[in-house]
Design an enzyme around this catalytic site. Structure first.
Site, mmCIF file in Angstrom:
data_model
loop_
_atom_site.group_PDB
_atom_site.id
_atom_site.type_symbol
_atom_site.label_atom_id
_atom_site.label_comp_id
_atom_site.label_asym_id
_atom_site.label_seq_id
_atom_site.Cartn_x
_atom_site.Cartn_y
_atom_site.Cartn_z
ATOM 1 N N ARG A 1 -8.800 -1.027 11.166
ATOM 2 C CA ARG A 1 -7.446 -1.154 11.702
ATOM 3 C C ARG A 1 -7.252 -0.208 12.867
ATOM 4 O O ARG A 1 -7.461 1.001 12.740
ATOM 5 C CB ARG A 1 -6.415 -0.832 10.616
ATOM 6 C CG ARG A 1 -4.974 -0.966 11.092
ATOM 7 C CD ARG A 1 -3.992 -0.759 9.948
ATOM 8 N NE ARG A 1 -4.355 -1.640 8.861
ATOM 9 C CZ ARG A 1 -4.452 -1.243 7.588
ATOM 10 N NH1 ARG A 1 -4.211 -0.004 7.270
ATOM 11 N NH2 ARG A 1 -4.785 -2.114 6.662
ATOM 12 N N CYS B 1 0.852 -1.179 0.000
ATOM 13 C CA CYS B 1 0.000 0.000 0.000
ATOM 14 C C CYS B 1 0.891 1.233 0.000
ATOM 15 O O CYS B 1 1.893 1.281 0.718
ATOM 16 C CB CYS B 1 -0.904 0.010 1.228
ATOM 17 S SG CYS B 1 -1.982 1.455 1.326
#
Length: 395
Positions: free
Chosen positions: A272, A142
């Protein structure tokens, strides 16, 4: 509690709560906290079982940012004593990533300070992505590089990036109070660019910056509308030398209520728990695993995190298991289309969070004063190991 039964039923159906229901979660008392965690935990387990996805941050370029985001230790005018260095070479970044992958991470998050990448920067990061992918089969990568210009997301995707992170951070109504050098709309535009390019979109928030309950609900509903695959929830790390250094408004209980609210609003999305968990959740960190299905392993961008081994022990002791590299993170109905390549996919644009107020009530209602929270400056440790140093990273 009728509220929690209703929220569980909606979460299992992927139906969002109303704004008033989301506000009511934030307004629950500490006496009801375990009931709230248990209810949100049912939704989390329905969609993600007992798996915990591990992510690892590599700070490609630290400090020297021209933007004035009040929460950030890398901001323009920051006097925080953080590491400052220019771009890591692809080999250096790959070695740093390898430490996290060896510790159990399945996603590497490549972050660079700045307003946004130049085309030369995109070339540099693309080479880094290719190097990491060549050396680590199946790794998810990412990128988090700031505001994207036209065509840059497509170039990152072509280089092998799976996801792009760009957080909204706070509500549209309070955004100008936190940052003046770019707009909330700029951030939304970048998330759209990433999604349109086929990158798994990752976008989250920071709690602890002085926002009201209504502001928190606003940003989480705005995130749901953007439909990211991953929502990182950061809690403000009040770095000395930044404008928000005195903002110590979060308690462990408040953090858990925020995570529960996010889970109810985004039931089938990777949630998250990100920067600031060690500072604000402290000994209640294991309870957060019942709400979030994803964490960062080891250190953050400019601050030190819990030891990587302690993270793994915490996950095991709480009865959870680390998600394997061959396992798909998202539920099947989300994993099939664009925007979920990543089971290949990320999140965390900062390591911070919200000026939280206790109370709640109906949307737009006045909130009570924040609970007094002790300033735990002893828990804010500037990163002095890993990228930019000669010391081994924490993983």
């Amino acid at each position: 509690m009728d509220l929690l039964n209703t929220l569980v039923d909606k979460g299992l159906r992927r139906e969002p709560p109303t704004r008033d229901e989301a506000l009511a979660v934030l307004a629950t008392s500490d006496d009801d906290l375990l009931d709230v965690v248990a209810a949100a935990g049912r939704v989390r387990r329905h969609w993600f079982g007992r798996r915990v996805k591990l992510n690892y941050l590599v700070n490609l370029k630290s400090g020297l940012c021209p933007e004035d985001c009040s929460y950030c230790s890398q901001r323009l005018g920051s006097t925080a004593g953080i590491l400052k260095y220019t771009w890591l070479k692809p080999d250096e970044a790959s070695k740093a990533a390898a430490a996290g992958l060896a510790g159990g991470a399945k996603r590497v998050c490549l972050v660079a300070s700045g307003r946004g990448p130049t085309d030369r920067d995109v070339d540099r990061v693309s080479e880094t992505i290719r190097t990491i992918k060549e050396r680590n089969e199946g790794v998810e990568v990412c990128a988090c590089l700031g505001l994207l210009s036209d065509g840059q997301a497509e170039r990152l995707r072509a280089a092998g990036a799976d996801a792009y992170n760009h957080n909204l951070n706070t509500s549209e109504g309070t955004y100008a109070d936190i940052t003046t050098t770019h707009t909330y709309a700029d951030r939304v535009d970048t998330v759209h660019k990433a999604h349109a390019a086929g990158l798994s979109p990752c976008s989250g928030l920071i709690a602890g910056m002085g926002e009201s309950d209504a502001d928190l609900v606003d940003v989480v509903f705005a995130l749901r509308a953007l439909d990211p695959d991953s929502v990182p929830v950061n809690f403000l790390i009040p770095f000395e030398g930044t404008p928000l250094a005195k903002e110590w408004n979060l308690t462990p209980q408040r953090c858990l209520r925020i995570l529960a609210m996010v889970r109810f609003v985004c039931p089938d999305v990777e949630v998250r728990v990100a920067g600031g968990r060690e500072v604000h959740l402290r000994t209640l960190q294991p309870l957060a695993l019942h709400l979030a299905n994803s964490v960062f392993l080891g250190d953050y961008l400019t601050s030190e995190g819990q030891a990587g081994r302690a993270d793994l022990e915490m996950i095991a002791d709480a009865g959870f298991v680390v998600e394997g590299a061959d396992e798909v993170t998202l539920p099947e109905h989300r994993a099939g289309g664009c925007g979920s390549h990543a089971e290949q996919g990320h999140g965390s644009d900062t390591e911070q969070g919200c000026r939280a107020h206790e109370g709640g009530g109906a949307c737009g209602a006045a909130v009570s004063a924040p609970r007094e929270s002790e300033a735990r400056t002893d828990l804010v440790a500037v990163r002095r190991r890993g990228p930019g140093t000669d010391l081994a990273p924490n993983a």
